[in-house]
Design a protein around this motif. Structure first.
Motif, short mmCIF file in Angstrom:
data_model
loop_
_atom_site.label_atom_id
_atom_site.label_comp_id
_atom_site.label_asym_id
_atom_site.label_seq_id
_atom_site.Cartn_x
_atom_site.Cartn_y
_atom_site.Cartn_z
N VAL A 134 0.84 -1.20 0.00
CA VAL A 134 0.00 0.00 0.00
C VAL A 134 0.88 1.25 0.00
O VAL A 134 0.63 2.19 -0.74
CB VAL A 134 -0.97 0.00 1.21
CG1 VAL A 134 -1.68 1.33 1.34
CG2 VAL A 134 -1.96 -1.15 1.09
N LEU A 135 1.91 1.24 0.83
CA LEU A 135 2.82 2.38 0.90
C LEU A 135 3.45 2.66 -0.48
O LEU A 135 3.46 3.80 -0.94
CB LEU A 135 3.91 2.15 1.94
CG LEU A 135 4.99 3.22 2.05
CD1 LEU A 135 4.40 4.57 2.41
CD2 LEU A 135 6.03 2.80 3.10
N ALA A 136 3.93 1.62 -1.14
CA ALA A 136 4.56 1.79 -2.45
C ALA A 136 3.56 2.31 -3.48
O ALA A 136 3.87 3.23 -4.26
CB ALA A 136 5.18 0.48 -2.92
N ALA A 137 2.36 1.75 -3.50
CA ALA A 137 1.35 2.18 -4.46
C ALA A 137 0.92 3.62 -4.21
O ALA A 137 0.80 4.42 -5.14
CB ALA A 137 0.15 1.24 -4.42
N ALA A 138 0.68 3.96 -2.95
CA ALA A 138 0.27 5.33 -2.61
C ALA A 138 1.38 6.33 -2.93
O ALA A 138 1.12 7.39 -3.50
CB ALA A 138 -0.13 5.41 -1.13
N ALA A 139 2.61 5.99 -2.58
CA ALA A 139 3.74 6.88 -2.84
C ALA A 139 3.92 7.11 -4.34
O ALA A 139 4.17 8.24 -4.77
CB ALA A 139 5.02 6.32 -2.22
N ALA A 140 3.79 6.07 -5.13
CA ALA A 140 3.94 6.21 -6.59
C ALA A 140 2.85 7.11 -7.16
O ALA A 140 3.13 7.98 -8.00
CB ALA A 140 3.90 4.83 -7.26
N GLU A 141 1.63 6.95 -6.69
CA GLU A 141 0.53 7.79 -7.18
C GLU A 141 0.70 9.24 -6.73
O GLU A 141 0.48 10.17 -7.50
CB GLU A 141 -0.82 7.24 -6.73
CG GLU A 141 -2.01 7.98 -7.32
CD GLU A 141 -2.04 7.98 -8.85
OE1 GLU A 141 -2.54 8.98 -9.41
OE2 GLU A 141 -1.59 7.01 -9.49
N LEU A 142 1.12 9.44 -5.49
CA LEU A 142 1.36 10.81 -5.01
C LEU A 142 2.48 11.46 -5.82
O LEU A 142 2.37 12.62 -6.20
CB LEU A 142 1.70 10.81 -3.52
CG LEU A 142 0.54 10.48 -2.59
CD1 LEU A 142 1.05 10.23 -1.17
CD2 LEU A 142 -0.52 11.57 -2.60
N ALA A 143 3.55 10.72 -6.09
CA ALA A 143 4.68 11.27 -6.87
C ALA A 143 4.21 11.69 -8.25
O ALA A 143 4.66 12.72 -8.78
CB ALA A 143 5.80 10.24 -6.97
N ARG A 144 3.31 10.93 -8.86
CA ARG A 144 2.78 11.28 -10.19
C ARG A 144 1.96 12.58 -10.14
O ARG A 144 1.94 13.34 -11.10
CB ARG A 144 1.90 10.16 -10.74
CG ARG A 144 2.67 9.05 -11.41
CD ARG A 144 1.75 8.08 -12.14
NE ARG A 144 1.10 7.13 -11.28
CZ ARG A 144 1.67 6.05 -10.76
NH1 ARG A 144 2.93 5.77 -11.04
NH2 ARG A 144 1.00 5.22 -9.99
N ARG A 145 1.29 12.81 -9.02
CA ARG A 145 0.39 13.96 -8.92
C ARG A 145 1.08 15.26 -8.52
O ARG A 145 0.53 16.34 -8.74
CB ARG A 145 -0.72 13.66 -7.92
CG ARG A 145 -1.64 12.57 -8.42
CD ARG A 145 -2.79 12.38 -7.51
NE ARG A 145 -3.64 11.28 -7.95
CZ ARG A 145 -4.89 11.14 -7.59
NH1 ARG A 145 -5.45 12.00 -6.77
NH2 ARG A 145 -5.59 10.12 -8.03
N ILE A 146 2.24 15.19 -7.93
CA ILE A 146 2.94 16.41 -7.50
C ILE A 146 3.49 17.10 -8.74
O ILE A 146 4.19 16.49 -9.54
CB ILE A 146 4.05 16.07 -6.49
CG1 ILE A 146 3.40 15.57 -5.19
CG2 ILE A 146 4.94 17.28 -6.22
CD1 ILE A 146 4.38 15.03 -4.17
N PRO A 147 3.18 18.39 -8.91
CA PRO A 147 3.59 19.09 -10.13
C PRO A 147 5.10 19.27 -10.24
O PRO A 147 5.81 19.28 -9.23
CB PRO A 147 2.88 20.45 -10.02
CG PRO A 147 2.61 20.63 -8.58
CD PRO A 147 2.44 19.26 -7.99
N PRO A 148 5.59 19.45 -11.45
CA PRO A 148 7.03 19.59 -11.69
C PRO A 148 7.68 20.75 -10.95
O PRO A 148 8.88 20.73 -10.70
CB PRO A 148 7.13 19.79 -13.20
CG PRO A 148 5.88 19.23 -13.75
CD PRO A 148 4.83 19.41 -12.70
N GLY A 149 6.93 21.77 -10.55
CA GLY A 149 7.51 22.92 -9.86
C GLY A 149 7.99 22.65 -8.45
O GLY A 149 8.67 23.47 -7.85
N ALA A 150 7.65 21.50 -7.89
CA ALA A 150 8.07 21.19 -6.52
C ALA A 150 9.53 20.74 -6.48
O ALA A 150 9.95 19.94 -7.30
CB ALA A 150 7.18 20.11 -5.93
N ASP A 151 10.28 21.29 -5.53
CA ASP A 151 11.67 20.89 -5.32
C ASP A 151 11.80 19.84 -4.22
O ASP A 151 12.70 19.02 -4.23
CB ASP A 151 12.52 22.10 -4.88
CG ASP A 151 12.42 23.27 -5.80
OD1 ASP A 151 12.62 23.09 -7.01
OD2 ASP A 151 12.13 24.38 -5.30
#
Length: 182
Positions: free
Chosen positions: A44-61
């Motif tokens: 669950v952690l891996a799946a949630a983290a992957a989906e969150l990473a996809r949703r965070i916009p490119p402008g985030a450092d």
């Protein structure tokens, strides 16, 4: 709900995330959503983290979460972003400033005016995400948005909107309950 949301909801359901718990005033909550149970499952952690990473916009450092569940999730999101070909540095926000070693509320030095994405396992009223937003803004940083795995729908979206922070959840508690009852 279809696709990855349905699969994630089913995976979360299988962690048996609803438990009996007590509020600070002693009131029993028979169906409390335990975020630590959710993210304690590596799949669950891996799946949630992957989906969150996809949703965070490119402008985030940087991706940051408050110490405990938020910081572990931030690290997982950072690793998932790296797997997706993107560098997104993980940072931990402390509840209280540290007075020795790397001092302050951030776990490590960060360049001024950095862009942060905030993450957490579960949002209720949004108090934790608001606290993180205000701390980072006090340090001169920008918040590009806040993302959680599950929104309890107790006012987090509205609270963050008042601060001008976009908010999104992978799932709402209603979606999770619906999946749970199937």
């Amino acid at each position: 709900m279809t696709g990855s949301g349905a699969a994630l909801a089913l995976a979360i359901r299988n962690t048996d995330p609803f438990v009996a718990a007590r509020r600070g005033d002693g009131t029993l909550l028979p169906d409390y959503l335990d975020g630590h149970r959710i993210l304690g499952d590596p799949g669950v952690l891996a799946a949630a983290a992957a989906e969150l990473a996809r949703r965070i916009p490119p402008g985030a450092d940087h991706v940051a979460g408050e110490a405990a569940a938020g910081s572990g999730l931030a690290i997982s999101v950072s690793l998932a972003a790296l797997d997706q070909g993107r560098r997104l540095a993980a940072r931990t926000l402390r509840r209280e400033p540290k007075v020795h070693g790397i001092t302050g509320v951030l776990s490590t030095a960060v360049p001024p005016s950095s862009n942060f994405a905030l993450v957490d396992d579960v949002a209720g009223t949004g108090a934790c995400l608001e606290r993180c937003t205000l701390r980072l803004r006090e340090l001169g940083h920008h918040i590009v948005g806040a993302w959680v795995v599950v929104d309890r729908q107790n006012g987090a979206a509205e609270r963050l909107a008042r601060l001008g922070v976009p908010f999104a959840a992978l799932l709402s508690i209603d979606e999770l309950r619906t999946t749970r009852s199937n």
